[in-house]
Design a protein around this motif. Structure first.
Motif, PDB file in Angstrom:
ATOM      1  N   ARG A 282      -7.939  20.871  -1.749  1.00 50.30           N
ATOM      2  CA  ARG A 282      -8.565  20.897  -0.419  1.00 50.30           C
ATOM      3  C   ARG A 282     -10.035  20.437  -0.424  1.00 50.30           C
ATOM      4  N   VAL A 283     -10.334  19.448  -1.272  1.00 49.05           N
ATOM      5  CA  VAL A 283     -11.720  18.993  -1.387  1.00 49.05           C
ATOM      6  C   VAL A 283     -12.263  18.533  -0.047  1.00 49.05           C
ATOM      7  N   ASN A 284     -11.438  17.915   0.780  1.00 48.77           N
ATOM      8  CA  ASN A 284     -11.921  17.404   2.067  1.00 48.77           C
ATOM      9  C   ASN A 284     -12.352  18.536   2.992  1.00 48.77           C
ATOM     10  N   TYR A 285     -11.554  19.597   3.066  1.00 48.04           N
ATOM     11  CA  TYR A 285     -11.905  20.700   3.957  1.00 48.04           C
ATOM     12  C   TYR A 285     -13.081  21.515   3.416  1.00 48.04           C
ATOM     13  N   ILE A 286     -13.147  21.662   2.103  1.00 47.58           N
ATOM     14  CA  ILE A 286     -14.288  22.373   1.516  1.00 47.58           C
ATOM     15  C   ILE A 286     -15.588  21.652   1.858  1.00 47.58           C
ATOM     16  N   LEU A 287     -15.600  20.322   1.684  1.00 44.03           N
ATOM     17  CA  LEU A 287     -16.822  19.584   1.987  1.00 44.03           C
ATOM     18  C   LEU A 287     -17.075  19.504   3.489  1.00 44.03           C
ATOM     19  N   ASP A 288     -16.017  19.358   4.297  1.00 47.89           N
ATOM     20  CA  ASP A 288     -16.195  19.376   5.758  1.00 47.89           C
ATOM     21  C   ASP A 288     -16.935  20.637   6.194  1.00 47.89           C
ATOM     22  N   ASN A 289     -16.496  21.782   5.662  1.00 47.94           N
ATOM     23  CA  ASN A 289     -17.104  23.061   6.046  1.00 47.94           C
ATOM     24  C   ASN A 289     -18.544  23.167   5.565  1.00 47.94           C
ATOM     25  N   LEU A 290     -18.812  22.703   4.355  1.00 47.78           N
ATOM     26  CA  LEU A 290     -20.176  22.734   3.831  1.00 47.78           C
ATOM     27  C   LEU A 290     -21.091  21.818   4.634  1.00 47.78           C
ATOM     28  N   LEU A 291     -20.591  20.652   5.004  1.00 51.98           N
ATOM     29  CA  LEU A 291     -21.402  19.721   5.797  1.00 51.98           C
ATOM     30  C   LEU A 291     -21.703  20.303   7.172  1.00 51.98           C
ATOM     31  N   ALA A 292     -20.714  20.962   7.762  1.00 48.62           N
ATOM     32  CA  ALA A 292     -20.935  21.573   9.079  1.00 48.62           C
ATOM     33  C   ALA A 292     -22.002  22.656   9.004  1.00 48.62           C
ATOM     34  N   ASP A 293     -22.089  23.329   7.855  1.00 46.19           N
ATOM     35  CA  ASP A 293     -23.108  24.364   7.658  1.00 46.19           C
ATOM     36  C   ASP A 293     -24.409  23.799   7.093  1.00 46.19           C
ATOM     37  N   LYS A 294     -24.462  22.466   6.944  1.00 40.95           N
ATOM     38  CA  LYS A 294     -25.624  21.794   6.346  1.00 40.95           C
ATOM     39  C   LYS A 294     -25.939  22.352   4.965  1.00 40.95           C
ATOM     40  N   ALA A 295     -24.876  22.663   4.225  1.00 42.26           N
ATOM     41  CA  ALA A 295     -25.026  23.254   2.899  1.00 42.26           C
ATOM     42  C   ALA A 295     -24.748  22.266   1.774  1.00 42.26           C
ATOM     43  N   ALA A 296     -24.471  21.004   2.101  1.00 42.28           N
ATOM     44  CA  ALA A 296     -24.225  19.984   1.094  1.00 42.28           C
ATOM     45  C   ALA A 296     -24.652  18.633   1.648  1.00 42.28           C
ATOM     46  N   LYS A 297     -24.804  17.676   0.739  1.00 44.32           N
ATOM     47  CA  LYS A 297     -25.162  16.316   1.124  1.00 44.32           C
ATOM     48  C   LYS A 297     -23.899  15.532   1.489  1.00 44.32           C
ATOM     49  N   GLU A 298     -24.033  14.594   2.411  1.00 47.22           N
ATOM     50  CA  GLU A 298     -22.912  13.702   2.707  1.00 47.22           C
ATOM     51  C   GLU A 298     -22.632  12.844   1.481  1.00 47.22           C
ATOM     52  N   MET A 299     -21.367  12.632   1.218  1.00 52.86           N
ATOM     53  CA  MET A 299     -20.992  11.826   0.056  1.00 52.86           C
ATOM     54  C   MET A 299     -19.598  11.258   0.241  1.00 52.86           C
ATOM     55  N   ILE A 300     -19.297  10.222  -0.497  1.00 52.11           N
ATOM     56  CA  ILE A 300     -17.939   9.700  -0.643  1.00 52.11           C
ATOM     57  C   ILE A 300     -17.356  10.343  -1.892  1.00 52.11           C
ATOM     58  N   ILE A 301     -16.103  10.777  -1.815  1.00 57.51           N
ATOM     59  CA  ILE A 301     -15.437  11.357  -2.985  1.00 57.51           C
ATOM     60  C   ILE A 301     -14.230  10.496  -3.327  1.00 57.51           C
ATOM     61  N   VAL A 302     -14.128  10.082  -4.586  1.00 54.25           N
ATOM     62  CA  VAL A 302     -13.036   9.238  -5.057  1.00 54.25           C
ATOM     63  C   VAL A 302     -12.153  10.059  -5.991  1.00 54.25           C
ATOM     64  N   LEU A 303     -10.859  10.099  -5.699  1.00 48.48           N
ATOM     65  CA  LEU A 303      -9.883  10.844  -6.493  1.00 48.48           C
ATOM     66  C   LEU A 303      -9.016   9.856  -7.269  1.00 48.48           C
ATOM     67  N   PRO A 304      -9.349   9.578  -8.537  1.00 50.60           N
ATOM     68  CA  PRO A 304      -8.555   8.627  -9.327  1.00 50.60           C
ATOM     69  C   PRO A 304      -7.247   9.239  -9.803  1.00 50.60           C
ATOM     70  N   TYR A 305      -6.336   8.388 -10.224  1.00 45.74           N
ATOM     71  CA  TYR A 305      -5.125   8.854 -10.906  1.00 45.74           C
ATOM     72  C   TYR A 305      -5.460   8.948 -12.390  1.00 45.74           C
ATOM     73  N   GLY A 306      -5.402  10.145 -12.950  1.00 42.36           N
ATOM     74  CA  GLY A 306      -5.888  10.377 -14.300  1.00 42.36           C
ATOM     75  C   GLY A 306      -4.972   9.947 -15.416  1.00 42.36           C
ATOM     76  N   ASN A 307      -3.756   9.515 -15.114  1.00 39.14           N
ATOM     77  CA  ASN A 307      -2.795   9.160 -16.159  1.00 39.14           C
ATOM     78  C   ASN A 307      -2.174   7.790 -15.901  1.00 39.14           C
ATOM     79  N   PRO A 308      -2.994   6.735 -15.833  1.00 41.82           N
ATOM     80  CA  PRO A 308      -2.431   5.412 -15.517  1.00 41.82           C
ATOM     81  C   PRO A 308      -1.469   4.888 -16.565  1.00 41.82           C
ATOM     82  N   ASN A 309      -1.441   5.497 -17.777  1.00 43.20           N
ATOM     83  CA  ASN A 309      -0.440   5.095 -18.767  1.00 43.20           C
ATOM     84  C   ASN A 309       0.967   5.221 -18.210  1.00 43.20           C
ATOM     85  N   LYS A 310       1.166   6.161 -17.291  1.00 46.59           N
ATOM     86  CA  LYS A 310       2.501   6.367 -16.723  1.00 46.59           C
ATOM     87  C   LYS A 310       2.922   5.194 -15.843  1.00 46.59           C
TER      88      LYS A 310
END
Length: 651
Positions: free
Chosen positions: A187-215
């Motif tokens: 739930r990274v999106n909702y966690i950051l949404d809530n923090l941003l609404a409370d002005k408790a974090a900086k705006e940022m882009i978050i990238v979620l890679p696939y950690g096992n590209p060997n597959k």
């Protein structure tokens, strides 16, 4: 294109989906009681025994109510949070067919229980605040020699100021997790949404890679399926630095220097994050590890503490004292202390060890520190040394590794002779392969290892839903990470990597992006746009009964089809959506040439036929004259589509 044309003209009279759809009972699969307990219900008339397996209570026997036919059990109480669970039916693990939420994973197939907070104070609660956007991307990776994928979070204000650039946090999931897990479970999106609404974090882009590209590589996995524990020369590390990061920085508005890049991850992802972060301190200055550790042999890092400390704004390490990786993580923390390298350390003892409850908590603790030098430095100054060893800490030994990651079963396996399906169920009496494109299930044979198998020689290049029927119970393929996002039972997806509309076979071509709007339950795709502005074609794909907003893309391959035909010059730029697009006709500029092409999933009995219908539509669009580009009063095309003010995001 010969193969494409062959697919389009294949006879389909024998393809049927009659009786294929899973009928839901309408019974709630779980009820969260006022006292904190949870009552689970499961309908299965064929089962002899059923156990509930839920993270906070372990395995509990369920009892069958002869009046209702429901298997039921009450467990708990448990603290409000999200917990994976499944049913064990006659010894076989089964997802909850009544629950739309599931845990994306390469192997195990679990559903998700969400116990809500009565006070609405959980970090991941979905609140009435501005929400960011999740985009699914595909990009050609030279390191991989094929197409890779990732998920990208864009903050709520990303489209408000088209000149503003953002820092980037690369966040990696754990062993056997897919790139979706930090979104759908973490739930990274909702966690950051809530923090941003409370002005408790900086705006940022978050990238979620696939950690096992060997597959994703065509070669069969070797060894016993154990994950890598050293990184640097591996495919993931090369892809991250040489392919994914350049793609992100080319296609999104990013600030491209070390002060504005962070990297972190959970479990194996934490190992990958630390190793790649420490090995590239010219690129990253914020490092986070959640329930993990990394190599103690990274040149020019540990033996050069003064320089390393100067380069790292935040070095954050979290682990549960009841985690099976606690001993290794604690040893690594102590190692850093002895080397004189500063780090923040956080411990928990109430979140069931190596779990996503911990991963979410650690994420909530670190997001406010990212890209805030003052806050990060304050945290670093308050950091405490690692606790002294007691000799009783759990250690991640080769034996533990072998138990957690046994030799994998390959299913489906695509060969020149056909598609081989395999399923391990030593105690089962009868196992069949049920496919959406076959009139009846295929019987499977059991080998001496208790693995059932069958080879399917037809439809090698089709994409279709399938499952195993084990003594009368439908079971998704535990060896296949691709699940059809249905409202009911989640079928597995067979999609030959050599198919012209599989991303794996497409080579170095441009790809569009897919975004999902959870509030409106809409999906939006925009194809790659040419340098010269062109009015795209607009296609509405109506989901079928039992489908979700994801189905036309994850099962129907709409984005892969459009990408391929665009690259071949067979169609025009297009916007594809599951939205009704009614807002396009509510005020705004006049568009006399505007036309919406519509395909309804329920007009076709199988996904094979739905795909062909979309291919045919895109080929027809490619032959139509280009519509005139509307006058947007100087506003341009960007930002006008994808739901009101919610689409372009940098295309």
């Amino acid at each position: 294109m010969k193969l494409l044309l062959k697919l389009l003209v294949m006879a389909t009279a024998f393809i049927t989906a009659e009786g294929w759809a899973q009928q839901l009972t309408g019974q709630k699969s779980f009820v969260c009681n006022d006292d904190g307990t949870v009552t689970f219900n499961y309908k299965n008339d064929q089962a002899k025994t059923v156990l509930l397996d839920v993270q906070f209570a372990g395995r509990k026997e369920m009892q069958r109510d002869t009046a209702t036919g429901l298997w039921t059990v009450t467990v708990g109480p448990a603290a409000p949070d999200m917990y994976p669970y499944c049913f064990i039916v006659d010894g076989v693990s089964v997802m909850d067919p009544e629950n739309p939420q599931y845990f994306p994973n390469e192997g195990f197939k679990n559903s998700l229980l969400e116990i809500p907070s009565k006070t609405g104070t959980l970090a991941h609660d979905i609140k009435k605040v501005p929400h960011g956007r999740m985009e699914y991307i595909h990009y050609y990776s030279k390191s991989l020699g094929g197409t890779n994928n990732a998920v990208v979070y864009l903050p709520p204000n990303y489209m408000m100021d088209m000149q503003k650039k953002y820092p980037v946090f690369y966040l990696i999931s754990g062993t056997t997790d897919t790139e979706e897990v930090y979104y759908k479970v973490g739930r990274v999106n909702y966690i950051l949404d809530n923090l941003l609404a409370d002005k408790a974090a900086k705006e940022m882009i978050i990238v979620l890679p696939y950690g096992n590209p060997n597959k994703l590589l065509p070669a069969k996995p070797e060894g016993n399926g154990m994950p890598q524990t050293r990184f640097g020369g591996d495919v993931f590390s090369k892809d991250l630095i040489n392919d994914l990061m350049p793609y992100i920085e080319k296609n999104y508005r990013t600030i491209n220097n070390r002060d504005h890049r962070a990297i972190g991850g959970f479990s194996r992802g934490g190992n990958q994050a630390l190793f790649n972060g420490l090995s590239n301190l010219d690129k990253f200055s914020y490092l986070c590890s959640y329930s993990s550790f990394t190599s103690m042999d990274i040149p020019q890092v540990y033996d050069n503490a003064a320089d390393t400390n100067k380069k790292i704004h935040l070095f954050w390490l979290g682990v549960g004292t009841d985690d099976f990786l606690y001993g290794n993580a604690r040893d690594y923390m102590e190692f850093l202390d002895k080397k004189g390298i500063r780090s923040v350390k956080e411990y928990t003892n109430d979140k069931y060890g190596h779990t996503w409850m911990n991963a979410k908590y650690f994420l909530y603790k670190t997001l406010p520190l990212l890209f805030d030098k003052k806050a990060a430095e304050a945290a670093m100054k308050e950091a405490q040394p690692a606790p002294a060893a007691t000799g009783k800490e759990q250690q991640f030994t080769p034996g533990v590794m072998a138990r957690l990651f046994p030799k994998p079963i390959i299913s489906p396996e695509y060969t020149e002779q056909g598609i081989i399906f395999r399923f391990k169920a030593p105690e089962a009496q009868k196992v069949e392969l049920a496919c959406e494109i076959l009139p009846k299930p295929l019987p499977m044979e059991k080998d001496s290892d208790g693995v059932w198998n069958v080879t399917m020689t037809d439809f090698l290049f089709e994409t279709f839903k399938y499952c195993f029927v084990v003594d009368g119970t439908q079971v998704a393929d535990p060896s296949n990470m691709f699940l059809s996002p249905d409202r009911g039972f989640k079928y597995s997806i067979a999609d030959n990597p050599q198919s012209p509309f599989n991303f794996a076979s497409q080579g170095d071509i441009a790809h569009g992006r897919v975004g999902y709007d959870v509030e409106r339950q809409e999906a939006w795709y925009m194809s790659p746009m040419p340098a010269t502005p062109t009015m795209p074609a607009f296609i509405q794909l109506v989901p079928g009964e039992g489908d979700t907003m994801e189905s036309w893309f994850k099962m129907g391959g709409a984005d892969a089809i459009a990408d391929r035909l665009m690259a071949d010059g067979k169609t025009k730029p297009c916007v594809i959506t599951t939205s009704s697009m009614e807002f396009m006709h509510q005020g705004g500029p006049q568009m006399p040439d505007f036309k919406i092409h519509t395909l309804r999933a329920d007009d076709y009995p199988t996904w094979s036929l739905r795909r062909r219908a979309l291919v045919g539509l895109l080929l027809r669009i490619g032959k139509e004259p280009a519509p005139s580009f509307p006058n947007f009063g100087g506003g341009g095309f960007g930002g006008g589509f994808g739901g009101p003010g919610n689409m372009d995001n940098g295309f």
